[in-house]
Design an enzyme around this catalytic site. Structure first.
Site, short mmCIF file in Angstrom:
data_model
loop_
_atom_site.label_atom_id
_atom_site.label_comp_id
_atom_site.label_asym_id
_atom_site.label_seq_id
_atom_site.Cartn_x
_atom_site.Cartn_y
_atom_site.Cartn_z
CE LYS A 28 -2.68 1.14 3.57
NZ LYS A 28 -3.85 1.35 4.46
CB SER A 29 3.87 2.26 1.91
OG SER A 29 3.34 2.12 3.20
NE ARG A 33 6.11 6.75 0.65
CZ ARG A 33 5.27 6.51 1.65
NH1 ARG A 33 4.22 5.71 1.44
NH2 ARG A 33 5.44 7.05 2.84
NE ARG A 129 -5.40 8.51 11.41
CZ ARG A 129 -4.70 7.74 10.57
NH1 ARG A 129 -5.33 7.18 9.55
NH2 ARG A 129 -3.42 7.55 10.74
CB SER A 174 5.55 10.34 11.43
OG SER A 174 4.51 10.36 10.46
CG ASP A 327 0.69 0.62 9.89
OD1 ASP A 327 0.13 1.40 10.68
OD2 ASP A 327 1.12 0.99 8.78
CE LYS A 354 0.19 4.28 12.55
NZ LYS A 354 0.68 4.55 11.18
NE ARG A 358 -4.47 0.72 13.57
CZ ARG A 358 -3.86 0.83 12.41
NH1 ARG A 358 -2.54 0.89 12.35
NH2 ARG A 358 -4.57 0.90 11.29
#
Length: 450
Positions: A28-29, A33, A129, A174, A327, A354, A358
């Site tokens: 996904k990351s 991108r 968030r 982050s 994650d 998140k 979580r």
């Protein structure tokens, strides 16, 4: 309610051993991108293996809204005709990023130094968030942000007309913040510098170089120093997206706790800034092996084989490992529940902000299933009950969080009584084939009537 419709209650129960090959979706990351950098490039970017979960599809829509041509050619196959650095057009409508914190924060970064205005929103989870962690450093470029109290969406970003380069030290680890600053730095003159005390996932750095940016990374007494030369001409590339290690975590961890299981997960990205979970599982004594290690598109990959591991022990997870597995802590806590002894997880304050809190979500759900959990602001501890020792029998709130939902469904495959989640709908945001893939391995996960 699910992020994209009515709630989808789901139940997992103990059944057969998990066997076979788990072809998890693309990373996904890297998918986010690839679309964004393709849109910021000149020429065509060809992408294969793109994750087609809702989060990434929302990013594709956003790139269209900013003027890039984005085509879906077939399963996982996309083409992006970019507009170049600084070429974004002002969108006609509000940009809806759904459930994706990565998507909204990176997109804010890449438009922040262009003289345009855009308004962003998302689902109930995303709109709750904090965005100040990104908008504060973007303000240093000359960008302005107007949102709800507490720096929350919906939010309007007014791009800097005359951006200045920035030197920024990230206050917390982050990758989203770092990446947003680097993307903003693309359209600023001079050099933009980001300093991070703890290394976070470096997909942005690798991919920026691949698209032609001049970027250097050095270690210093202050931390990892990333220097980007502004206003490059990025050139479209061919991107083959490796499979997502965060998605792989679910069939892998389910196999480790389900008696008799043997699961192979091929072509998984094992970037060192993402592989913390697998190091931790091996430290616990998991039967987890890397087969056929290789490199593809600048990213290390391998095939992972996971087998039922009844001898796992609780451990102290190194705090410095948190950034490389942030994650994956929810599903790690599921494995820890079936290990012998205590698993202590420090340095995880980021989990509080998140898609949900979580730590709180997992602690409450695990306790409801008979597991002892202690927690603090930036740590938590799970008391393992050994193989087959977790009672289960609870219905857990997923809190519009895909990883919470999937973690408890994996838990239910090895508990004495079934485990239900109130809403599995958010799973589609990151892992749309989760149900079918797990069923193909022999898992008993069903949609249930309310």
């Amino acid at each position: 309610m699910s992020a994209h419709g009515e709630p989808v209650p789901m139940t997992a129960r103990k059944g057969a051993a998990l066997k076979g090959v788990a072809n998890v979706p693309g990373d996904k990351s890297i998918s986010h991108r690839a679309l964004i950098l393709g849109a910021l490039s000149v020429g065509e970017t060809a992408i294969t293996g793109l994750l087609e979960g809702q989060d990434v599809l929302d990013t594709a829509k956003a790139m269209r809204a900013f003027g890039a041509e984005v085509e879906h050619l077939g399963p996982g196959e996309w083409r992006v005709h970019g507009v170049g650095v600084g070429g974004f057009a002002e969108p006609d409508a509000v940009i809806d990023c759904g459930n994706s914190g990565t998507g909204v924060r990176l997109i804010m970064g890449c438009m922040a130094t262009s003289p345009i205005t855009a308004t962003f929103t998302g689902d109930a989870s995303l709109n709750g968030r904090p965005m100040a962690r990104v908008t504060d450093p973007l303000a240093l470029f000359g960008t302005r942000a107007y949102g709800r109290r507490g720096g929350r969406l919906p939010m309007t970003i007014v791009g800097a007309e005359n951006p200045v380069p920035v030197r920024y030290k990230t206050p917390v680890p982050s990758a989203q913040v770092k990446s947003a600053v680097l993307l903003a730095g693309l359209n600023a003159p001079g050099e933009t510098v980001v300093i991070e005390r703890e290394a976070t996932r470096d997909h942005s750095e690798r991919m920026l170089r691949g698209f032609g940016a001049e970027l250097s990374v050095e270690d210093s007494p202050d931390g990892r120093v990333i220097t980007l030369k502004g206003q490059p001409e990025l050139t479209g590339q061919t991107v083959d997206v490796p499979r997502d290690p965060s998605s792989a975590a679910f069939p892998v961890c389910a196999a480790l706790i389900t008696e008799g299981s043997d699961v192979l997960v091929p072509n998984i990205g094992l970037n060192p800034t993402r592989a913390g979970l697998y190091e931790t599982l091996r430290d616990m004594g998991a039967d987890l092996t890397y087969e056929n290690p290789r490199e593809e598109g600048g990213e290390p990959v391998a095939d992972l084989r996971a087998r039922f591991s009844p001898e796992m022990k609780g451990i102290e997870v190194p705090a410095e490992r948190a950034a490389s597995m942030i994650d994956e802590y929810p599903v790690l806590s599921v494995v820890a529940a079936f290990a012998e002894g205590r698993t202590h997880m420090p340095g995880v304050k980021e989990l509080r902000v998140k898609e949900s809190d979580r730590i709180d979500a997992m602690a409450k759900g695990l306790r409801a299933c008979g597991v002892t959990v202690e927690e603090g602001e930036d740590w938590w501890t799970v008391e393992g009950r050994g193989p087959g020792g977790v009672t289960g029998g609870a219905t857990v709130e997923s809190r519009l969080d895909h990883r919470i939902a999937m973690s408890f469904l994996c838990l239910g495959l090895a508990t004495q009584k079934p485990v239900a989640v109130d809403d599995g709908g958010p799973i589609a945001t990151s892992f749309p084939v989760f149900e079918g893939l797990m069923a193909g391995l022999g898992a008993s996960i069903t949609r249930t009537n309310r």
